[in-house]
Every structure is written in structure tokens, then in C-alpha cells.
Design a protein around this motif. Sequence first.
Motif, mmCIF file in Angstrom:
data_model
loop_
_atom_site.group_PDB
_atom_site.id
_atom_site.type_symbol
_atom_site.label_atom_id
_atom_site.label_comp_id
_atom_site.label_asym_id
_atom_site.label_seq_id
_atom_site.Cartn_x
_atom_site.Cartn_y
_atom_site.Cartn_z
ATOM 1 N N PRO A 112 0.834 -1.213 0.000
ATOM 2 C CA PRO A 112 0.000 0.000 0.000
ATOM 3 C C PRO A 112 0.867 1.262 0.000
ATOM 4 O O PRO A 112 1.960 1.271 0.554
ATOM 5 C CB PRO A 112 -0.800 -0.115 1.285
ATOM 6 C CG PRO A 112 0.067 -0.917 2.195
ATOM 7 C CD PRO A 112 0.794 -1.899 1.301
ATOM 8 N N PHE A 113 0.350 2.310 -0.627
ATOM 9 C CA PHE A 113 1.120 3.533 -0.762
ATOM 10 C C PHE A 113 0.354 4.700 -0.173
ATOM 11 O O PHE A 113 -0.866 4.653 0.013
ATOM 12 C CB PHE A 113 1.431 3.819 -2.239
ATOM 13 C CG PHE A 113 0.217 3.754 -3.133
ATOM 14 C CD1 PHE A 113 -0.704 4.784 -3.180
ATOM 15 C CD2 PHE A 113 0.003 2.638 -3.934
ATOM 16 C CE1 PHE A 113 -1.812 4.717 -4.005
ATOM 17 C CE2 PHE A 113 -1.099 2.564 -4.765
ATOM 18 C CZ PHE A 113 -2.009 3.600 -4.800
ATOM 19 N N GLY A 114 1.081 5.756 0.134
ATOM 20 C CA GLY A 114 0.468 7.013 0.551
ATOM 21 C C GLY A 114 0.293 7.903 -0.661
ATOM 22 O O GLY A 114 1.199 8.024 -1.496
ATOM 23 N N LEU A 115 -0.849 8.528 -0.804
ATOM 24 C CA LEU A 115 -1.120 9.341 -1.988
ATOM 25 C C LEU A 115 -0.180 10.537 -2.087
ATOM 26 O O LEU A 115 0.223 10.924 -3.188
ATOM 27 C CB LEU A 115 -2.574 9.805 -1.984
ATOM 28 C CG LEU A 115 -3.590 8.696 -2.283
ATOM 29 C CD1 LEU A 115 -5.007 9.192 -2.024
ATOM 30 C CD2 LEU A 115 -3.461 8.205 -3.715
ATOM 31 N N GLU A 116 0.186 11.127 -0.945
ATOM 32 C CA GLU A 116 1.107 12.259 -0.991
ATOM 33 C C GLU A 116 2.456 11.845 -1.563
ATOM 34 O O GLU A 116 3.100 12.596 -2.286
ATOM 35 C CB GLU A 116 1.281 12.863 0.411
ATOM 36 C CG GLU A 116 0.100 13.689 0.886
ATOM 37 C CD GLU A 116 -0.070 14.979 0.098
ATOM 38 O OE1 GLU A 116 0.870 15.388 -0.606
ATOM 39 O OE2 GLU A 116 -1.146 15.582 0.195
ATOM 40 N N GLU A 117 2.887 10.622 -1.249
ATOM 41 C CA GLU A 117 4.149 10.138 -1.798
ATOM 42 C C GLU A 117 4.056 9.983 -3.314
ATOM 43 O O GLU A 117 4.972 10.369 -4.048
ATOM 44 C CB GLU A 117 4.534 8.796 -1.169
ATOM 45 C CG GLU A 117 5.833 8.225 -1.731
ATOM 46 C CD GLU A 117 6.150 6.832 -1.227
ATOM 47 O OE1 GLU A 117 7.240 6.337 -1.564
ATOM 48 O OE2 GLU A 117 5.310 6.248 -0.511
ATOM 49 N N VAL A 118 2.941 9.427 -3.785
ATOM 50 C CA VAL A 118 2.766 9.256 -5.229
ATOM 51 C C VAL A 118 2.785 10.609 -5.929
ATOM 52 O O VAL A 118 3.459 10.789 -6.951
ATOM 53 C CB VAL A 118 1.462 8.498 -5.539
ATOM 54 C CG1 VAL A 118 1.190 8.479 -7.039
ATOM 55 C CG2 VAL A 118 1.531 7.073 -4.999
ATOM 56 N N VAL A 119 2.058 11.584 -5.377
ATOM 57 C CA VAL A 119 2.017 12.918 -5.992
ATOM 58 C C VAL A 119 3.413 13.533 -6.021
ATOM 59 O O VAL A 119 3.836 14.104 -7.036
ATOM 60 C CB VAL A 119 1.032 13.825 -5.228
ATOM 61 C CG1 VAL A 119 1.159 15.272 -5.706
ATOM 62 C CG2 VAL A 119 -0.402 13.345 -5.403
ATOM 63 N N ALA A 120 4.140 13.421 -4.903
ATOM 64 C CA ALA A 120 5.474 14.012 -4.841
ATOM 65 C C ALA A 120 6.409 13.376 -5.874
ATOM 66 O O ALA A 120 7.187 14.071 -6.554
ATOM 67 C CB ALA A 120 6.051 13.853 -3.440
ATOM 68 N N ARG A 121 6.335 12.052 -6.008
ATOM 69 C CA ARG A 121 7.198 11.374 -6.979
ATOM 70 C C ARG A 121 6.823 11.747 -8.412
ATOM 71 O O ARG A 121 7.698 11.918 -9.273
ATOM 72 C CB ARG A 121 7.126 9.867 -6.772
ATOM 73 C CG ARG A 121 7.834 9.407 -5.494
ATOM 74 C CD ARG A 121 7.640 7.926 -5.276
ATOM 75 N NE ARG A 121 8.247 7.483 -4.045
ATOM 76 C CZ ARG A 121 9.440 6.892 -3.955
ATOM 77 N NH1 ARG A 121 10.160 6.714 -5.047
ATOM 78 N NH2 ARG A 121 9.914 6.498 -2.792
ATOM 79 N N LEU A 122 5.527 11.870 -8.671
ATOM 80 C CA LEU A 122 5.092 12.279 -10.004
ATOM 81 C C LEU A 122 5.571 13.689 -10.333
ATOM 82 O O LEU A 122 6.024 13.963 -11.451
ATOM 83 C CB LEU A 122 3.578 12.201 -10.125
ATOM 84 C CG LEU A 122 2.967 10.799 -10.172
ATOM 85 C CD1 LEU A 122 1.449 10.906 -10.199
ATOM 86 C CD2 LEU A 122 3.458 10.013 -11.385
ATOM 87 N N ARG A 123 5.465 14.585 -9.364
ATOM 88 C CA ARG A 123 5.939 15.955 -9.590
ATOM 89 C C ARG A 123 7.420 15.955 -9.958
ATOM 90 O O ARG A 123 7.856 16.678 -10.856
ATOM 91 C CB ARG A 123 5.696 16.811 -8.353
ATOM 92 C CG ARG A 123 4.255 17.298 -8.203
ATOM 93 C CD ARG A 123 4.078 18.132 -6.942
ATOM 94 N NE ARG A 123 2.785 18.783 -6.947
ATOM 95 C CZ ARG A 123 2.558 20.014 -7.396
ATOM 96 N NH1 ARG A 123 3.558 20.723 -7.882
ATOM 97 N NH2 ARG A 123 1.348 20.541 -7.369
ATOM 98 N N GLY A 124 8.201 15.144 -9.243
ATOM 99 C CA GLY A 124 9.616 15.069 -9.538
ATOM 100 C C GLY A 124 9.880 14.547 -10.941
ATOM 101 O O GLY A 124 10.720 15.089 -11.669
ATOM 102 N N LEU A 125 9.149 13.491 -11.336
ATOM 103 C CA LEU A 125 9.329 12.933 -12.675
ATOM 104 C C LEU A 125 8.932 13.931 -13.760
ATOM 105 O O LEU A 125 9.615 14.058 -14.785
ATOM 106 C CB LEU A 125 8.504 11.660 -12.826
ATOM 107 C CG LEU A 125 8.956 10.439 -12.011
ATOM 108 C CD1 LEU A 125 8.001 9.272 -12.239
ATOM 109 C CD2 LEU A 125 10.371 10.047 -12.374
#
Length: 246
Positions: free
Chosen positions: A121-134
Motif C-alpha cells: 500500500p502507498f500514501g497518496l502524498e508520496e505518489v504525488v510528490a514522486r510524479l511531480r519530480g518525474l
Amino acid sequence: MTTTSPQGRAELLRPDGSPVRVLVVDDEQSITELLSTALRYEGWQIRSAGDGQGAVRAAREFRPDVVILDMTLPDMGGLSTLGRLRREQPDVPVLFLTAKDAVGDRVAGLTAGGDDCVTKPFGLEEVVARLRGLIRRSGAADRRPESVLVVGDLTLDEDSHDVTRGGEHIHLTATEFELLRFLMRNPRRVLSKAQILDRVWSYDFGGKANVVELYISYLRRKIDAGREPMIHTRRGAGYMIRPAVS
């Protein structure tokens, strides 16, 4: 390119000013719906697919700026899907989703050319942060020098994690910071406990809404103590933040 939405949050935009495009690929509909909803809060345009074939078709039509790709798809699998996506869009960044214990999948995905990986399971804030970086590294959107959210006399710097109210520095834990950031990205909007759990904690947290009440109380002690309140409860609906009434 970046701008600020009417809700007060900073948005990443494509160089032509249009919303960033994200393709979400997972065969679990609950996950695609959850991610799609969260990413739309960022002001991004979302398309989803439930298998590899659908992902290839969607990418051809949608031309995404970034792809979230589950490793275990029912038809061709994540690695084969990645290969077909990259044949048509060689530079599109891909964030893999893998099972918590699937270390081999993570290694294989990154070795095959995936740009990043998040485990379920993942945290949505982590996914958003990683996407922003990419997105920023790919050049699909320009990197801004800073990202500051402002609601009344309260400011939150997303890059440095500095929080101040009326010029006074406020120390927050990591979870308190993520909760405040979610509230400040949606000023004057009532957010339910379920929305807050989904966004700040893991998507399968188990519905323990009392943790939201607990952390709201922590925030109030630090943000509102001795000041006009900014964090408000809407009984039976949720919580909201708005500028203090002077």
C-alpha cells in the motif's frame, strides 16, 4: 510552467499552459479511481486503463506526460507494457506500482527503464510528490524556484517544509505537515475524514477516522493556539481551513 489555482494551490502546467496529463494503469478499479481522484485535485488531466492493451491505446490517443503503471496486469504485464509505451513515446516517464514484497519486480522495473517505483500500500502524498519530480525532470513542466501555499497569514513552503503564521515559525511533524498541506491546497473546502485518510495516510488504512480527529487536534494546538481559529469542523461533514476572521 506553474500557476496557482483558484483554490490556492500551485499547479504544474505544460509549457503551453494546458494541464499535465497522467495515464493511470491498474487492473484494480478501486486503485485507478482513488489515484485519478487524488491527481485531479492537483489540476491534472487523467486517463485510466485496466490492462496493457488499453494502456497502449490510451497513450496513443492521450499522449500522457507521465504514466503510473502496475507491474501485474492481466494481459501482457507491466514490463511488456512499458516496452510498447516506450516504442511510441520514448521519453515518457513511468512510475511503477509493485506489491510490498515483490523486490524482484521493483528491480526488474527499474532495470527495464522505469523511472521510479512505489510499493502497495502507498500514501497518496508520496505518489504525488514522486510524479511531480518525474514531470519536472522530464521537462514536461518547468521547475519553479519555490512552492508556497498561503491561506490568510498562514504560509507553507512545500520545498523547505517551513510553516509560519503571522511570521512566527511553527514546527510540525511529517504527518502534521502533510495534513496541513492537504487542507491548505483546498481552502474553504470541507474535506471528509475519508478524503483525509485517503490522501494523508495509506489508501487501505482501515477507516480509522479517529486518527484524523487526533491530528486535527494536534494542528489546532500549533496553528490556532492563542489566535483566531483557522481550522474548522463541520459536524457530520469534515474539516476545512480558511483565513481567520479579524
